[in-house]
Write an enzyme that holds these catalytic residues in place. Structure first.
Site, mmCIF file in Angstrom:
data_model
loop_
_atom_site.group_PDB
_atom_site.id
_atom_site.type_symbol
_atom_site.label_atom_id
_atom_site.label_comp_id
_atom_site.label_asym_id
_atom_site.label_seq_id
_atom_site.Cartn_x
_atom_site.Cartn_y
_atom_site.Cartn_z
ATOM 1 N N GLY A 187 0.836 -1.208 0.000
ATOM 2 C CA GLY A 187 0.000 0.000 0.000
ATOM 3 C C GLY A 187 0.861 1.244 0.000
ATOM 4 N N SER B 89 1.116 3.533 -3.287
ATOM 5 C CA SER B 89 0.533 4.561 -4.165
ATOM 6 C C SER B 89 -0.839 5.018 -3.695
ATOM 7 C CB SER B 89 0.402 4.005 -5.578
ATOM 8 O OG SER B 89 1.632 3.528 -6.037
ATOM 9 N N GLU C 104 12.271 -5.064 -4.164
ATOM 10 C CA GLU C 104 11.184 -5.046 -5.148
ATOM 11 C C GLU C 104 11.706 -4.887 -6.571
ATOM 12 O OE1 GLU C 104 8.046 -2.309 -4.119
ATOM 13 O OE2 GLU C 104 7.115 -2.494 -6.077
HETATM 14 C C1 LIG Z 1 0.581 -3.153 -12.976
HETATM 15 C C2 LIG Z 1 0.794 -2.206 -11.842
HETATM 16 C C3 LIG Z 1 0.819 -2.687 -10.554
HETATM 17 C C4 LIG Z 1 1.003 -1.812 -9.475
HETATM 18 N N1 LIG Z 1 0.988 -2.324 -8.210
HETATM 19 C C5 LIG Z 1 1.125 -1.470 -7.163
HETATM 20 C C6 LIG Z 1 1.050 -1.971 -5.831
HETATM 21 O O1 LIG Z 1 0.862 -3.182 -5.606
HETATM 22 N N2 LIG Z 1 1.159 -1.102 -4.812
HETATM 23 C C7 LIG Z 1 1.367 0.233 -5.006
HETATM 24 O O2 LIG Z 1 1.495 0.958 -4.035
HETATM 25 N N3 LIG Z 1 1.435 0.746 -6.251
HETATM 26 C C8 LIG Z 1 1.307 -0.077 -7.339
HETATM 27 N N4 LIG Z 1 1.359 0.426 -8.610
HETATM 28 C C9 LIG Z 1 1.475 1.866 -8.801
HETATM 29 C C10 LIG Z 1 2.804 2.344 -9.342
HETATM 30 O O3 LIG Z 1 3.798 2.271 -8.358
HETATM 31 C C11 LIG Z 1 2.576 3.786 -9.850
HETATM 32 O O4 LIG Z 1 1.725 3.705 -10.975
HETATM 33 C C12 LIG Z 1 3.854 4.466 -10.212
HETATM 34 O O5 LIG Z 1 4.652 4.711 -9.100
HETATM 35 C C13 LIG Z 1 3.579 5.800 -10.924
HETATM 36 O O6 LIG Z 1 2.722 6.600 -10.176
HETATM 37 P P1 LIG Z 1 1.419 7.246 -10.865
HETATM 38 O O7 LIG Z 1 0.666 6.161 -11.542
HETATM 39 O O8 LIG Z 1 0.742 8.069 -9.846
HETATM 40 O O9 LIG Z 1 1.993 8.173 -12.037
HETATM 41 P P2 LIG Z 1 2.554 9.629 -11.883
HETATM 42 O O10 LIG Z 1 3.465 9.709 -10.701
HETATM 43 O O11 LIG Z 1 1.418 10.598 -11.945
HETATM 44 O O12 LIG Z 1 3.446 9.769 -13.191
HETATM 45 C C14 LIG Z 1 2.878 10.050 -14.484
HETATM 46 C C15 LIG Z 1 4.034 10.202 -15.451
HETATM 47 O O13 LIG Z 1 4.833 11.328 -15.098
HETATM 48 C C16 LIG Z 1 6.192 10.938 -14.922
HETATM 49 N N5 LIG Z 1 6.773 11.684 -13.798
HETATM 50 C C17 LIG Z 1 6.246 11.858 -12.574
HETATM 51 N N6 LIG Z 1 7.095 12.566 -11.786
HETATM 52 C C18 LIG Z 1 8.192 12.825 -12.538
HETATM 53 C C19 LIG Z 1 9.446 13.484 -12.277
HETATM 54 N N7 LIG Z 1 9.698 14.040 -11.104
HETATM 55 N N8 LIG Z 1 10.347 13.539 -13.285
HETATM 56 C C20 LIG Z 1 10.083 12.978 -14.487
HETATM 57 N N9 LIG Z 1 8.926 12.349 -14.792
HETATM 58 C C21 LIG Z 1 7.989 12.252 -13.826
HETATM 59 C C22 LIG Z 1 6.138 9.463 -14.596
HETATM 60 O O14 LIG Z 1 7.360 8.819 -14.945
HETATM 61 C C23 LIG Z 1 4.973 8.987 -15.459
HETATM 62 O O15 LIG Z 1 5.416 8.752 -16.775
HETATM 63 C C24 LIG Z 1 1.186 -0.418 -9.712
HETATM 64 C C25 LIG Z 1 1.164 0.076 -11.021
HETATM 65 C C26 LIG Z 1 0.959 -0.797 -12.078
HETATM 66 C C27 LIG Z 1 0.941 -0.241 -13.479
#
Ligand SMILES: Cc1cc2nc3c(=O)[nH]c(=O)nc-3n(C[C@H](O)[C@H](O)[C@H](O)COP(=O)(O)OP(=O)(O)OC[C@H]3O[C@@H](n4cnc5c(N)ncnc54)[C@H](O)[C@@H]3O)c2cc1C
Length: 385
Positions: free
Chosen positions: A132, A134, A250
């Site tokens: 947990g 994100s 991880e």
């Molecule tokens: C299949 C899958 C399984 C997952 N399982 C889990 C889970 O079990 N537990 C959990 O906690 N999370 C999980 N996640 C979530 C995952 O960790 C997040 O999707 C990821 O960290 C990106 O966060 P976000 O989706 O909020 O995208 P955002 O943070 O909003 O990013 C959107 C885009 O902007 C870019 N970006 C953001 N900030 C910057 C920066 N400072 N510099 C350059 N580029 C940037 C990112 O690279 C991305 O391309 C999962 C995701 C997927 C796809």
């Protein structure tokens, strides 16, 4: 010291390599009837009975001490096991998180009572965990989590929301990163990790359907969830430091190289036939293999650091960034190969597997931290930021 000297070529010790043969024999039998497009799900595939069967073999919690029901083996033994499970496309999703990071985290930071309570069922394949971290507005910017645990006389009250939580609908517990003091602008300060029993009143888990039609991740809502004082794992306010250590587990394993391996093997089987054999396909096989082999060596080198009790966060980020790049390359170049030649008789199973992996491949470089974030960490590790 420069990262250039950080990873050294490491061989898996013979006593750990010896685990490969029995694991292969077990999996050859267990996976015989499972088609490739299902095996391609591998660590996204959820099968509690399969996890229990692995537990009965003594292959869960392999690195945990025997006194807690674990195998007392090294990180290399677990590497061999994980590599074979992925090669066979075994449905390991139900126990994967508990085995890979929740168990080691509880061992490192848990109280004796927490270790005795949580670790033995993890090792039996009876207790599954999810991550947990994100939240809707805290993904890459993880330090801005808003879910809050407030102290009460009896323990904690939890309110907030997590998202993208893999297998939350099939897990017993979540280890959540939450705010226990301060405000979102305090960033890393005031964050803690707590273990949430997902069957408690006030917890709502809603699966999210992805592009392929699967629902393997979820939204999780907490409304005044009452937790005991022993829900806190590790130090209050130490959540950021603990999560950072967890991410090294991880990000560095073979699952960051092998998400497309079942597809690669299925395609290779076709290329070995008279109908599928072309000079271009053989060159392509060499090109993919030439990228996988050094990545595997890097991943094993990171395993050595984990085995030595280090926290190779930057090295793990490097393995994940490069590894997921190859994982995404494989479906793209195999599609190019199959559709650019006038070949008849491409097996339906190969096409179905390609279809599935192509749909899920974009997520490989999102889950566990996006490519952009990892590259920022690598640049910092190289002294470039
Ligand atoms: C299949 C899958 C399984 C997952 N399982 C889990 C889970 O079990 N537990 C959990 O906690 N999370 C999980 N996640 C979530 C995952 O960790 C997040 O999707 C990821 O960290 C990106 O966060 P976000 O989706 O909020 O995208 P955002 O943070 O909003 O990013 C959107 C885009 O902007 C870019 N970006 C953001 N900030 C910057 C920066 N400072 N510099 C350059 N580029 C940037 C990112 O690279 C991305 O391309 C999962 C995701 C997927 C796809």
């Amino acid at each position: 010291m420069s990262m250039r000297y950080s990873l050294s070529l490491t061989a898996i010790p013979p006593e750990d390599e010896a685990l490969r043969a029995p694991v292969r024999a077990f999996l050859a039998d267990a996976m015989r009837e499972v088609p490739a497009h299902v095996r391609a799900k591998s660590w996204s595939g959820y099968d509690a009975a399969f996890s229990r069967a692995l537990g009965q073999q003594g292959w869960l919690g392999l690195t945990l001490p025997q006194s807690y029901g674990g195998g007392g083996r090294s990180a290399f033994a677990r590497y061999v096991l994980a590599e074979e499970l992925l090669n066979f496309g075994a449905p390991v999703g139900s126990h994967w998180i508990a085995d890979r990071q929740s168990g080691p985290l509880i061992l490192k930071y848990g109280t004796e009572a927490q270790k005795r309570f949580y670790l033995p069922p993890i090792c039996r394949g009876e207790s599954f965990f999810c991550i947990g971290m994100s939240e809707p507005n805290a993904g890459s910017d993880l330090a801005s989590v808003k879910t809050r645990a407030t102290r009460t006389d009896a323990g904690w009250t939890l309110n907030g929301q997590k998202i993208w939580t893999t297998n939350a609908h099939g897990c017993h517990y979540m280890i959540a990163l939450v705010r226990t003091s301060g405000e979102a602008q305090d960033r890393q300060k005031g964050l803690s990790q707590i273990i949430v029993d997902l069957s408690l009143p006030g917890v709502t888990v809603r699966p999210i359907t992805d592009l392929s039609g699967d629902s393997h991740f979820c939204e999780v809502f907490f409304d005044d969830v009452k937790l005991g004082a022993d829900a806190l794992i590790g130090g209050e306010g130490k959540g950021w430091e603990q999560v950072t250590a967890e991410l090294a587990f991880e990000r560095s394993g073979p699952e960051r190289l092998y998400s497309s391996i079942v597809l690669f093997d299925e395609w290779l089987a076709f290329v070995r036939t008279e109908a599928g054999h072309t000079a271009a396909a053989v060159r392509l096989a060499g090109r993919i293999f030439a990228q996988l082999a050094p990545l595997r060596a890097m991943s094993i080198a990171v395993t050595e650091k984990l085995a030595a009790g280090q926290t190779p966060v930057v090295e793990a980020a490097l393995v994940k960034d490069l590894g997921t790049g190859v994982e995404q390359l494989i479906p793209a170049v195999i599609a190019d190969d199959l559709f650019s030649r006038e070949v008849q008789g491409v097996p339906l199973e190969l096409l179905q597997t390609l279809n599935y992996v192509t749909q899920v491949a974009p997520s490989f470089s999102l889950r566990g931290g996006t490519r952009d974030i990892l590259r920022g960490m690598i640049a910092r590790g190289l002294g470039l930021r």
